[in-house]
Design a protein around this motif. Structure first.
Motif, PDB file in Angstrom:
ATOM      1  N   SER A  17       0.448  -1.047   0.140  1.00  0.00           N
ATOM      2  CA  SER A  17      -0.289  -0.048   0.279  1.00  0.00           C
ATOM      3  C   SER A  17       0.815   1.250   0.385  1.00  0.00           C
ATOM      4  O   SER A  17      -0.126   2.531  -0.600  1.00  0.00           O
ATOM      5  N   GLU A  18       1.788   0.995   0.334  1.00  0.00           N
ATOM      6  CA  GLU A  18       3.809   2.688   0.233  1.00  0.00           C
ATOM      7  C   GLU A  18       3.503   2.073  -0.479  1.00  0.00           C
ATOM      8  O   GLU A  18       4.141   3.471  -0.952  1.00  0.00           O
ATOM      9  N   ILE A  19       3.391   1.693  -1.645  1.00  0.00           N
ATOM     10  CA  ILE A  19       3.887   1.720  -3.220  1.00  0.00           C
ATOM     11  C   ILE A  19       3.114   1.966  -4.632  1.00  0.00           C
ATOM     12  O   ILE A  19       1.178   1.225  -4.421  1.00  0.00           O
ATOM     13  N   PRO A  23      -1.115  -2.783  -7.284  1.00  0.00           N
ATOM     14  CA  PRO A  23      -2.074  -3.046  -6.729  1.00  0.00           C
ATOM     15  C   PRO A  23      -1.755  -4.520  -6.279  1.00  0.00           C
ATOM     16  O   PRO A  23      -0.919  -5.105  -7.347  1.00  0.00           O
ATOM     17  N   PRO A  24      -2.314  -5.639  -5.167  1.00  0.00           N
ATOM     18  CA  PRO A  24      -3.388  -4.855  -4.177  1.00  0.00           C
ATOM     19  C   PRO A  24      -2.535  -4.549  -3.201  1.00  0.00           C
ATOM     20  O   PRO A  24      -0.945  -4.789  -3.219  1.00  0.00           O
ATOM     21  N   ILE A  53      -6.259 -10.793  -4.499  1.00  0.00           N
ATOM     22  CA  ILE A  53      -6.021 -10.039  -5.490  1.00  0.00           C
ATOM     23  C   ILE A  53      -6.769 -10.802  -6.931  1.00  0.00           C
ATOM     24  O   ILE A  53      -7.370 -11.855  -6.814  1.00  0.00           O
ATOM     25  N   GLN A  54      -7.237 -10.198  -7.541  1.00  0.00           N
ATOM     26  CA  GLN A  54      -8.457  -9.462  -8.796  1.00  0.00           C
ATOM     27  C   GLN A  54      -7.595 -10.637  -9.517  1.00  0.00           C
ATOM     28  O   GLN A  54      -7.272 -10.996 -10.335  1.00  0.00           O
ATOM     29  N   TYR A  55      -9.148 -11.550  -9.994  1.00  0.00           N
ATOM     30  CA  TYR A  55      -8.457 -12.137 -11.022  1.00  0.00           C
ATOM     31  C   TYR A  55      -8.058 -11.064 -12.568  1.00  0.00           C
ATOM     32  O   TYR A  55      -8.035  -9.932 -12.737  1.00  0.00           O
ATOM     33  N   HIS A  56      -7.010 -11.454 -12.876  1.00  0.00           N
ATOM     34  CA  HIS A  56      -6.277 -11.155 -13.952  1.00  0.00           C
ATOM     35  C   HIS A  56      -4.895 -12.698 -14.696  1.00  0.00           C
ATOM     36  O   HIS A  56      -5.153 -13.522 -14.600  1.00  0.00           O
ATOM     37  N   ALA A  57      -4.176 -11.962 -15.850  1.00  0.00           N
ATOM     38  CA  ALA A  57      -3.414 -13.029 -16.668  1.00  0.00           C
ATOM     39  C   ALA A  57      -2.141 -12.197 -16.580  1.00  0.00           C
ATOM     40  O   ALA A  57      -2.094 -10.953 -16.655  1.00  0.00           O
ATOM     41  N   HIS A  58      -1.234 -13.206 -17.431  1.00  0.00           N
ATOM     42  CA  HIS A  58      -0.188 -12.533 -17.967  1.00  0.00           C
ATOM     43  C   HIS A  58       0.578 -13.181 -18.696  1.00  0.00           C
ATOM     44  O   HIS A  58      -0.243 -14.210 -19.254  1.00  0.00           O
ATOM     45  N   VAL A 121      10.238 -11.690 -15.937  1.00  0.00           N
ATOM     46  CA  VAL A 121      10.072 -10.527 -16.624  1.00  0.00           C
ATOM     47  C   VAL A 121       9.196  -9.721 -15.979  1.00  0.00           C
ATOM     48  O   VAL A 121       7.794 -10.181 -15.029  1.00  0.00           O
ATOM     49  N   GLU A 122       8.925  -7.936 -16.472  1.00  0.00           N
ATOM     50  CA  GLU A 122       7.594  -7.343 -15.321  1.00  0.00           C
ATOM     51  C   GLU A 122       7.112  -7.723 -16.485  1.00  0.00           C
ATOM     52  O   GLU A 122       6.312  -7.424 -18.170  1.00  0.00           O
ATOM     53  N   ASP A 123       5.074  -8.445 -16.090  1.00  0.00           N
ATOM     54  CA  ASP A 123       4.781  -8.903 -16.946  1.00  0.00           C
ATOM     55  C   ASP A 123       2.801  -8.833 -16.137  1.00  0.00           C
ATOM     56  O   ASP A 123       2.415  -9.935 -15.088  1.00  0.00           O
ATOM     57  N   PRO A 124       2.615  -7.246 -15.870  1.00  0.00           N
ATOM     58  CA  PRO A 124       2.042  -7.036 -14.702  1.00  0.00           C
ATOM     59  C   PRO A 124       0.412  -7.402 -15.699  1.00  0.00           C
ATOM     60  O   PRO A 124       0.485  -8.016 -16.808  1.00  0.00           O
ATOM     61  N   GLY A 125      -0.953  -7.630 -14.545  1.00  0.00           N
ATOM     62  CA  GLY A 125      -1.339  -8.470 -14.470  1.00  0.00           C
ATOM     63  C   GLY A 125      -2.609  -7.993 -15.963  1.00  0.00           C
ATOM     64  O   GLY A 125      -2.689  -6.783 -15.479  1.00  0.00           O
TER      65      GLY A 125
END
Length: 133
Positions: A17-19, A23-24, A53-58, A121-125
């Motif tokens: 929460s400090e970054i 999320p989350p 952690i909400q429904y997401h994919a990479h 790798v950086e692979d955001p949701g």
């Protein structure tokens, strides 16, 4: 590095929460950073009742999860084919690239999940409903 040993109690907690923009807003212990991992990510996640952690994919990353403590409700599968599965201590699950996944803590105390992802790798949701097959 040939090997490294780290006790989970010695890994500092990071409060997400400090970054900004991450999320989350959960607490984590980035054990992969402490171990110097370069080919995968490893993180211990801490959940309070109702956190998720909400429904997401990479797009590229495959993720393996393990419930260490608590009871979770998982949402897994491709968009339009999602299933809900209950998971308690000792349960593993995996999500391949482009496969939707998320989990909500439904227990009364603290829930703890280990996640391992590769490649690191950086692979955001991503929204699984918008992925091209």
């Amino acid at each position: 590095m040939d090997y490294k040993v780290v006790d989970l109690d010695d890994v500092p907690i990071t409060d997400l929460s400090e970054i900004d923009g991450i999320p989350p807003t959960l607490d984590i212990k980035p054990i992969g950073d402490q171990l110097g991992l370069t080919q995968m990510r490893a993180t211990v996640w801490y959940f309070q009742p109702g956190e998720e952690i909400q429904y997401h994919a990479h797009r590229e990353q495959e993720e393996l999860y393990f419930v260490m403590e608590g009871e979770f409700s998982l949402k897994l599968g491709k968009s339009g084919e999602e299933e809900y599965v209950d998971a308690g201590p000792g349960t593993f699950w995996v999500a391949e690239p482009k496969i939707g996944h998320g989990h909500r803590y439904v227990g009364d105390d603290e829930g703890v999940v280990l996640s391992i992802g590769a490649p690191p790798v950086e692979d955001p949701g991503l929204d699984p409903h918008s992925l091209d097959e």
